[in-house]
Enzyme design. Structure first.
Site, PDB file in Angstrom:
ATOM      1  CG  ASP A 215      -0.265  -0.048   2.529  1.00  0.00           C
ATOM      2  OD1 ASP A 215       0.979  -0.025   2.549  1.00  0.00           O
ATOM      3  OD2 ASP A 215      -0.960  -0.113   3.557  1.00  0.00           O
ATOM      4  CG  ASP A 239       0.020   4.608   3.649  1.00  0.00           C
ATOM      5  OD1 ASP A 239      -0.445   5.590   4.236  1.00  0.00           O
ATOM      6  OD2 ASP A 239      -0.361   3.449   3.886  1.00  0.00           O
ATOM      7  CG  ASP A 243       2.413   2.291   8.897  1.00  0.00           C
ATOM      8  OD1 ASP A 243       3.013   3.366   9.069  1.00  0.00           O
ATOM      9  OD2 ASP A 243       1.388   2.190   8.201  1.00  0.00           O
ATOM     10  NE  ARG A 295      -0.648   9.626  10.976  1.00  0.00           N
ATOM     11  CZ  ARG A 295      -1.449   8.786  10.323  1.00  0.00           C
ATOM     12  NH1 ARG A 295      -0.927   7.701   9.769  1.00  0.00           N
ATOM     13  NH2 ARG A 295      -2.737   9.029  10.223  1.00  0.00           N
TER      14      ARG A 295
END
Length: 418
Positions: A215, A239, A243, A295
Site C-alpha cells: 500500500d 503512505d 508502521d 507522526r
C-alpha cells in the site's frame, strides 16, 4: 581515566550543553512546557542537566570495547553506536551487532544463529519463486540468516519484500537502496534486525502468491515481535514510512533518519485494534528533518519511550496519538518552525480535553526551542517490571545534536572503524 579521548568527548558534550545558556536569546529555551515545569527545572542550568545524567551506560560501553583506541576520532555518539562502531574488525564480526540492541527490542538477535548470506543479484523478477542470490530469496528462507551485500545496489521490488523470522538485513559496507517499487513487510514474524539500508520512493504495488498488495509503506511491521530497525534512511512514499501495527511489540527504532514525508511513523493500527494495548516500543536517537510533517510517532494504546530524538521544524506536529497511549518523552530536542500555528509538539485525536488530560503523556529533560510548546497530561506512571527493563538511560536534551549526529545510513569501510 584510562580513556583520554573519553575525557575529550565529555568536555565537548559539556561545552555543547553550555552554549544555549551563554546567549540571552536562548534564556527561554525550556519555556513553553505547561503542567510540567518542576520536572524540567534542572534544564535551566547546563551543569544541573549534566549532573542529572547518569553516564554509567556510556562508561560501561567504553569498557566493553577495549579494542577501541578512540571514539570515532573523538566524535560524539550514543550507547548503541559505542557498542560496535569503533571496532576496525566489524566486517569480520558482523553478528556481534546483535549484542548492541537496547530498548524494548533488547534480546533481538536476528540471523546471528545462522550463516552469513551474501546478496549478489539486485534483480527481483518473480515474487513467488525468487532467484537464489537475490534479497527476496534470502529473506524468504525458513532458517536464520545474516544477510549482507556483495556491492552497492538499488533493488526495485516488484512486490513487497516479505521478511521471515530470524533474519538480519545488514547493509554495512555497501550502499543498499530499496526504491521505486515495493517496500518491506515483517508480518507474523519474530526476531528481525534491519540495519544500514535506505528505503525511499516506495510505490503501491500488486500483491502476489495470495498476499495483499503493497500500500505504499516503506516498512510495515504487523503482528510481529523482537524487531530492531537501526541506522536506516526513510523518505518519500505515498503512505507511511514505518508502521508498527496489529499486536506487534518489543520494537526498537533507533539511529534512523526520516525526511521528505508526511505521515512518518505509526505505532498502532487504528482505534479498533485493541490488541495494540500490548505494544511496547522504543524510539531513540533518530533525526526527524524539517521536511517531515507529522507522526513522529503517532501512537495508540501501548507504552512508548520516545528518547533523545532530534525534531526539526515539523509542519503539523511532532508526536501524536489517540486511545490513551502512555508516551514518555525524554531528553528530546524540539525545534519548532517559524509558523505560529505549529508550535505545539503534541496532537491528541478523537478525545475531548476532559478525557485526554488523564492520558499519561509526560516530558522529562526535553529541550524546547523557537517557541515549541509541550502540554503534558496525566501523571508519571508506575512502571511494570517489563516496562522498566526496556527503558533506555535518558541523556539531557541538550546532548541530542551529538547523540544523533550519525543518524541514518553510515558509510562503513572494511578494515576501519565505522
Amino acid at each position: 581515566m584510562d580513556h583520554p579521548c573519553f575525557v575529550l568527548v565529555i568536555l565537548s558534550l559539556i561545552f555543547a550543553t553550555m552554549l544555549p545558556f551563554l546567549s540571552a536569546e536562548n534564556e527561554n529555551i525550556i519555556a513553553g512546557i505547561e503542567d510540567y515545569e518542576n520536572q524540567n527545572a534542572g534544564n535551566a542550568n547546563a551543569g544541573a542537566a549534566m549532573e542529572a545524567y547518569n553516564p554509567e551506560l556510556l562508561e560501561a560501553s567504553l569498557q566493553r570495547n577495549t579494542s577501541r583506541s578512540d571514539l570515532l576520532e573523538c566524535g560524539e555518539s550514543n550507547p548503541i553506536d559505542m557498542c560496535w562502531r569503533g571496532k576496525a574488525d566489524w566486517a569480520d564480526n558482523r553478528q556481534a551487532l546483535a549484542q548492541c540492541v537496547i530498548g524494548f527490542a533488547k534480546g533481538t538477535t536476528g540471523g546471528a544463529a545462522g550463516e552469513i548470506y551474501t546478496v549478489t543479484d539486485p534483480s527481483d523478477v518473480d515474487g513467488a519463486n525468487p532467484k537464489e542470490g537475490t534479497l527476496r530469496w534470502a529473506a524468504a528462507q525458513k532458517k536464520p540468516l545474516w544477510i549482507i551485500f556483495e556491492k552497492d545496489m538499488v533493488i526495485v521490488l516488484r512486490h513487497t519484500l516479505v521478511v521471515t523470522s530470524d533474519k538480519t538485513i545488514d547493509g554495512r559496507g555497501a550502499r543498499v537502496e530499496i526504491a521505486y517499487g515495493g517496500g518491506i513487510t515483517i508480518q507474523e514474524a519474530n526476531n528481525v534486525i534491519i540495519h544500514g539500508i535506505s528505503v525511499h520512493d516506495v510505490r503501491v504495488m500488486d500483491g502476489f502468491a495470495g498476499r495483499s498488495a503493497c500500500d505504499g509503506d516503506a516498512l510495515t511491521i504487523k503482528t510481529a515481535s523482537k524487531i530492531w530497525i537501526d541506522h536506516c534512511d526513510f523518505s518519500k512514499g505515498p503512505d507511511g514510512l514505518l508502521d508498527v501495527t496489529v499486536g506487534s511489540t518489543a520494537v526498537t527504532i533507533s539511529n534512523n533518519r526520516f525526511h521528505d514525508h508526511d505521515k512518518v511513523v505509526l505505532l498502532g493500527a487504528d482505534d479498533s485494534h485493541t490488541e495494540d494495548k500490548m505494544m511496547r516500543a522504543t524510539v531513540a536517537y533518530n533525526r526527524f528533518e524539517e521536511t517531515c510533517t507529522q507522526r513522529m510517532p503517532r501512537c495508540r494504546f501501548g507504552f512508548f519511550q520516545v528518547v533523545n530524538n532530534d525534531y526539526n521544524k515539523w509542519k503539523m506536529y511532532a508526536i501524536g496519538g489517540s486511545a490513551n497511549p502512555t508516551i514518555l518523552s525524554q531528553g528530546n530536542r524540539f525545534v519548532a518552525s517559524d509558523n505560529p500555528n505549529t508550535k505545539k509538539v503534541l496532537q491528541r485525536n478523537y478525545a475531548e480535553e476532559s478525557e485526554w488530560k488523564n492520558w499519561n503523556w509526560r516530558s522529562e529533560k526535553d529541550v524546547l526551542e523557537n517557541g515549541a510548546i509541550f502540554i503534558a497530561s496525566g501523571v508519571d506512571p508506575q512502571l511494570t517490571p517489563e516496562q522498566q527493563e526496556g527503558m533506555i538511560e535518558v541523556a539531557p536534551g541538550e546532548l541530542v545534536p551529538q547523540l544523533t549526529s550519525s543518524a541514518g545510513v553510515l558509510s562503513c569501510l572494511v578494515g576501519q572503524p565505522c
